[in-house]
Motif scaffolding. Structure first.
Motif, mmCIF file in Angstrom:
data_model
loop_
_atom_site.group_PDB
_atom_site.id
_atom_site.type_symbol
_atom_site.label_atom_id
_atom_site.label_comp_id
_atom_site.label_asym_id
_atom_site.label_seq_id
_atom_site.Cartn_x
_atom_site.Cartn_y
_atom_site.Cartn_z
ATOM 1 N N PHE A 219 0.832 -1.195 0.000
ATOM 2 C CA PHE A 219 0.000 0.000 0.000
ATOM 3 C C PHE A 219 0.874 1.256 0.000
ATOM 4 C CE2 PHE A 219 -2.761 3.196 2.121
ATOM 5 C CZ PHE A 219 -3.734 3.270 1.140
ATOM 6 N N ALA A 220 1.995 1.205 0.700
ATOM 7 C CA ALA A 220 2.931 2.334 0.713
ATOM 8 C C ALA A 220 3.503 2.575 -0.690
ATOM 9 C CB ALA A 220 4.060 2.085 1.711
ATOM 10 N N LYS A 221 3.807 1.509 -1.397
ATOM 11 C CA LYS A 221 4.305 1.643 -2.777
ATOM 12 C C LYS A 221 3.242 2.269 -3.667
ATOM 13 C CE LYS A 221 7.449 -2.266 -2.405
ATOM 14 N NZ LYS A 221 7.752 -3.632 -2.865
ATOM 15 N N LEU A 222 1.996 1.863 -3.477
ATOM 16 C CA LEU A 222 0.898 2.457 -4.249
ATOM 17 C C LEU A 222 0.791 3.949 -3.956
ATOM 18 C CD1 LEU A 222 -1.614 2.296 -6.088
ATOM 19 C CD2 LEU A 222 -2.930 1.695 -4.036
ATOM 20 N N LEU A 223 0.821 4.331 -2.687
ATOM 21 C CA LEU A 223 0.751 5.755 -2.328
ATOM 22 C C LEU A 223 1.913 6.546 -2.922
ATOM 23 C CD1 LEU A 223 -0.427 5.724 1.395
ATOM 24 C CD2 LEU A 223 -1.734 6.381 -0.625
ATOM 25 N N LEU A 224 3.103 5.965 -2.893
ATOM 26 C CA LEU A 224 4.274 6.624 -3.469
ATOM 27 C C LEU A 224 4.086 6.819 -4.973
ATOM 28 C CD1 LEU A 224 7.180 7.565 -2.638
ATOM 29 C CD2 LEU A 224 7.947 5.322 -3.450
ATOM 30 N N ARG A 225 3.627 5.767 -5.660
ATOM 31 C CA ARG A 225 3.392 5.863 -7.106
ATOM 32 C C ARG A 225 2.324 6.889 -7.428
ATOM 33 N NH1 ARG A 225 1.566 0.462 -7.606
ATOM 34 N NH2 ARG A 225 0.368 1.273 -9.347
ATOM 35 N N LEU A 226 1.225 6.876 -6.666
ATOM 36 C CA LEU A 226 0.150 7.839 -6.911
ATOM 37 C C LEU A 226 0.624 9.271 -6.683
ATOM 38 C CD1 LEU A 226 -2.897 6.033 -5.256
ATOM 39 C CD2 LEU A 226 -2.449 6.323 -7.706
ATOM 40 N N THR A 227 1.369 9.483 -5.619
ATOM 41 C CA THR A 227 1.846 10.832 -5.296
ATOM 42 C C THR A 227 2.718 11.394 -6.411
ATOM 43 O OG1 THR A 227 1.764 10.372 -2.926
ATOM 44 C CG2 THR A 227 3.180 12.190 -3.643
ATOM 45 N N PHE A 228 3.767 10.665 -6.761
ATOM 46 C CA PHE A 228 4.700 11.197 -7.752
ATOM 47 C C PHE A 228 4.126 11.167 -9.166
ATOM 48 C CE2 PHE A 228 7.512 10.701 -4.190
ATOM 49 C CZ PHE A 228 8.285 11.846 -4.285
ATOM 50 N N GLY A 229 3.318 10.171 -9.480
ATOM 51 C CA GLY A 229 2.698 10.119 -10.806
ATOM 52 C C GLY A 229 1.732 11.270 -11.025
ATOM 53 N N ILE A 230 0.844 11.495 -10.063
ATOM 54 C CA ILE A 230 -0.150 12.567 -10.209
ATOM 55 C C ILE A 230 0.517 13.944 -10.219
ATOM 56 C CG2 ILE A 230 -2.065 13.726 -9.025
ATOM 57 C CD1 ILE A 230 -2.994 10.876 -8.170
ATOM 58 N N LEU A 231 1.458 14.155 -9.305
ATOM 59 C CA LEU A 231 2.116 15.471 -9.258
ATOM 60 C C LEU A 231 2.870 15.783 -10.556
ATOM 61 C CD1 LEU A 231 3.365 15.617 -5.566
ATOM 62 C CD2 LEU A 231 1.473 16.875 -6.600
#
Length: 144
Positions: free
Chosen positions: A18-30
């Motif tokens: 889940f932490a990897k997903l949050l990291l991917r979502l954060t940097f991908g969206i930004l």
């Protein structure tokens, strides 16, 4: 007492996928915000910067790859590691083109002027090293 509290907290918060997903979502969206700007305003100004450094202007189209394609790949978990490397390289190129003079500069509040660029770069490197994790739209682990 502290050990049992720590162990209990660790059990509740141990969710690396889940932490990897949050990291991917954060940097991908930004990063997609930067890509959307390029879609609206083009990359001609980047071509001008490249020409000033003696490089061909067509390289500017690489910004679309680094700021739209790779963030989308990171978001869905498709070839995440290579996409994250390209994402990080894109940051290096952008920083060298636009912010070379800022390497040893601080802001008015004492922060490093390139901390945002460094954060994006390190986000890409960390995603490359960690991989996508379990929560992806592509289930083949060899492609992550």
């Amino acid at each position: 007492m502290f050990a049992s509290l720590n162990n209990g907290f660790s059990r509740l918060s141990d969710h690396p996928d889940f932490a990897k997903l949050l990291l991917r979502l954060t940097f991908g969206i930004l990063m997609l915000f930067h890509g959307a700007f390029k879609l609206q305003h083009g990359v001609g100004w980047i071509g001008g910067l490249l020409a000033q450094h003696g490089l061909p202007a067509f390289i500017a189209y690489g910004a679309y790859i680094g700021e739209i394609v790779t963030p989308l790949m990171i978001l869905i978990g498709f070839m995440t590691r290579p996409a994250a490397l390209i994402y990080a390289v894109n940051l290096v190129v952008a920083t060298l083109l636009v912010h070379t003079a800022d390497f040893f500069t601080r802001t008015q509040v004492g922060a490093w002027k390139l901390e945002t660029e460094a954060l994006y770069f390190m986000g890409g490197i960390i995603i490359m090293l960690l991989g996508a994790g379990r929560y992806v739209l592509v289930s083949n682990p060899r492609l992550q």
